[in-house]
Design a protein around this motif. Structure first.
Motif: not given
Length: 332
Positions: A278-289
């Motif tokens: 529910y965070d207002d976070t988008v998937p960005l390069s370098g993220m995992s999960g």
């Protein structure tokens, strides 16, 4: 390729009436610089950026291009220090969103910068005009990310144009190709403000998972919702349907903190930072999960996004397509 030039191009110092919307943390200096170098107007989104980081990315754009670019600040947050920094750095165009631009307009103009403001209604356009902004972005309901109003682009843009008089209007929401740009010009706008298409630009910071979702989605997959409100409560937005949204809706759309999986960490970034459902976070390069479970902001124009491309190629293709439709001849 010849120019498709409107009055706002001359005002902004650009060649083509194509503006890259400030697509949150997916906007990179490389993206903004590439759009600007191609003759459009690139943008950075700096509201949630620390002042040192903001200074760094502004200067990085300047290393990559000497063309004009914009910085976007959201007025629903405290942006005073960031605004002063941007003006000290002589950013040529400041765009604002989600609030009354009056308190910042005088600061922007005193520095010699131009001020664009995004609106979702004619009433908001009136407020922006009274503030003396240099241009208005009329954002239709089809738009991706955070959506201010409830009126479609087709209805909103001409209404705002009629009210704006000599102040130029840019059309936002549902535009991803030359047909959308041509339509915006036919409605009286002087250019197009495009976000979803540039999320699939090679220079954006969007993760492969995000890009694949964009390329595989239809217009109806971009849902108007309040699901991803962590960090910006009570702000409606448009995002692609995913597992988080489906589970929330199946539970009856309960408010925080009673949503399914509330507080669960679903991803980490390259610096070890945690990102929660529910965070207002988008998937960005370098993220995992479980990146699919993050916010996948996109507008209804996502159905027109069918390939990855460089930002310059996107600008070139959109303008060439619009010129063919509007029968604007090539420059000799």
């Amino acid at each position: 390729m010849g120019a498709l030039t409107t009055a706002v191009c001359t005002r902004l110092g650009i060649e083509h009436p194509v503006v890259q919307a400030p697509i949150g943390s997916a906007a990179t200096p490389e993206l903004a610089a590439a759009v600007s170098a191609a003759g459009g107007l690139g943008s950075l989104a700096l509201t949630w950026t620390s002042p040192p980081a903001a200074r760094s990315v502004i200067r990085r754009v300047r290393e990559l291009t000497d063309r004009p670019f914009a910085v976007n600040l959201v007025l629903d947050f405290e942006i005073g220090e960031l605004l002063r920094l941007c003006l000290d750095e002589r950013v040529p165009v400041i765009s604002t969103f989600w609030g009354d631009p009056t308190p910042v307009a005088s600061q922007v103009h005193a520095s010699g910068a131009l001020h664009l403001h995004t609106v979702g209604s004619v009433d908001e356009a009136d407020t922006a005009l009274a503030a003396g902004v240099d241009g208005i972005v009329a954002q239709g309901w089809e738009a991706g990310g955070h959506v201010r109003g409830e009126v479609s682009t087709m209805a909103l843009v001409p209404a705002v144009v009629d009210r704006a008089g000599p102040v130029p209007v840019l059309a936002a929401g549902g535009i991803a190709d030359g047909r959308g740009l041509a339509a915006a010009l036919a409605l009286g706008a002087q250019g197009a403000w495009m976000g979803t298409r540039f999320l699939a630009a090679r220079e954006s910071a969007s993760h492969r998972v995000y890009r694949e979702a964009l390329l595989g989605s239809a217009p109806q997959d971009a849902s108007y919702t309040r699901c991803f409100d962590g960090g910006w409560p009570h702000a409606p937005h448009r995002a692609l349907r995913n597992s988080t949204m489906a589970d929330w809706e199946a539970a009856g759309c309960p408010p925080a903190p009673d949503r399914p999986g509330e507080g669960t960490m679903v991803a980490t970034d390259g610096e070890g930072g945690a990102h929660h459902r529910y965070d207002d976070t988008v998937p960005l390069s370098g993220m995992s999960g479980d990146l699919e479970a993050l916010a996948l902001y996109a507008g209804q124009s996502v159905g027109l996004v069918n390939n990855m491309a460089g930002a310059a190629e996107i600008v070139t293709d959109v303008v060439a397509h619009a010129r063919r439709l509007t029968r604007v001849p090539e420059a000799s």
